[in-house]
Write an enzyme that holds these catalytic residues in place. Structure first.
Site, PDB file in Angstrom:
ATOM      1  N   GLU A 262     -35.435   2.220 -13.282  1.00 31.06           N
ATOM      2  CA  GLU A 262     -36.254   1.519 -14.055  1.00 31.06           C
ATOM      3  C   GLU A 262     -35.232  -0.062 -14.317  1.00 31.06           C
ATOM      4  OE1 GLU A 262     -37.684   2.596 -16.435  1.00 31.06           O
ATOM      5  OE2 GLU A 262     -37.451   5.122 -16.733  1.00 31.06           O
TER       6      GLU A 262
ATOM      7  N   TRP B  69     -44.520   0.741 -14.225  1.00 29.11           N
ATOM      8  CA  TRP B  69     -44.139   2.027 -13.540  1.00 29.11           C
ATOM      9  C   TRP B  69     -45.118   2.304 -13.056  1.00 29.11           C
ATOM     10  CZ3 TRP B  69     -40.210   3.472 -12.841  1.00 29.11           C
ATOM     11  CH2 TRP B  69     -39.616   4.788 -12.372  1.00 29.11           C
TER      12      TRP B  69
ATOM     13  N   TYR C 291     -46.243  13.000 -12.322  1.00 29.41           N
ATOM     14  CA  TYR C 291     -45.367  12.531 -13.091  1.00 29.41           C
ATOM     15  C   TYR C 291     -45.327  12.644 -14.150  1.00 29.41           C
ATOM     16  CZ  TYR C 291     -41.509   9.270 -14.215  1.00 29.41           C
ATOM     17  OH  TYR C 291     -40.724   8.736 -15.588  1.00 29.41           O
TER      18      TYR C 291
END
Length: 211
Positions: A62, A70, A40
């Site tokens: 988000e 995350w 990522y």
């Protein structure tokens, strides 16, 4: 008694905020261990996203990330995309009670009532925003004149005047779960600011900010 040792000499060296991998590339610690997070970081985080669906997806994720890691959201992203029809704003804006119940029963995503409701509401707000140029253009209009140039993690802001202004502007347009910290994370993720640490192989790679 010997001469006093200079504090500069006696202090332990600061650990590097970057880790050089087997491939010779420097990355922050959070992107150096987990293969998914490394991929990522190397290919997505901080690269420009300027299409409506892409910005809506990242804004939504988000919001779901708030209070979680995350890495958790990234592992669940395929399930999120399937559950929310690939984050197509028109489709999500049309969700009714059966869809809400379906999402609340989906163990593959984060089953938070407020966040699911916010995603549906934000989809409707995204559709409405097309009359003013669209979500992507609206969000990118808050790009600052300069980007941070962090050397350590302590140098990376969590909010900015622009993220505060973006948060207020989106709320006026009917969006929710778009606080200043969440909006700064969005701005980092889609390339509006470059908070890659100095020395990282990704610093300046987005093409938005020249080093």
């Amino acid at each position: 008694m010997g001469a006093p040792v200079s504090p500069a000499l006696s202090a332990a060296p600061e650990p590097s905020p970057l880790v050089v991998g087997e491939d010779g590339l420097a990355r922050p610690l959070w992107a150096s261990r987990d293969p998914l997070m490394r991929e990522y970081y190397d290919s997505e985080w901080g690269m420009p996203v300027r299409d409506e669906r892409g910005v809506f997806e990242r804004l939504s994720l988000e919001a779901f990330q708030s209070g979680l890691s995350w890495a958790t959201i990234l592992r669940k992203r395929p399930a999120f995309r399937a559950a929310f029809h690939d984050f197509d704003p028109d489709t999500v804006a049309g969700y009714g009670e059966p869809d809400f119940d379906r999402l609340m029963a989906d163990a593959g995503i984060v089953r938070n009532r407020l966040k699911i409701a916010a995603t549906i509401q934000n989809a409707a707000a995204t559709v409405a925003l097309r009359e003013e140029g669209g979500l992507a253009q609206f969000v990118w209009s808050f790009q600052p004149a300069e980007t941070p140039k962090p050397v350590t993690f302590a140098d990376v802001p969590t909010t900015s005047p622009e993220s505060v202004a973006l948060s207020k502007a989106l709320k006026k347009k009917g969006f929710t779960f778009v606080g200043p910290t969440t909006m700064y994370a969005l701005m980092e993720a889609i390339g509006i600011v470059d908070t890659h640490l100095r020395g990282s192989h990704r610093r300046g790679s987005s093409g938005v900010w020249a080093e």
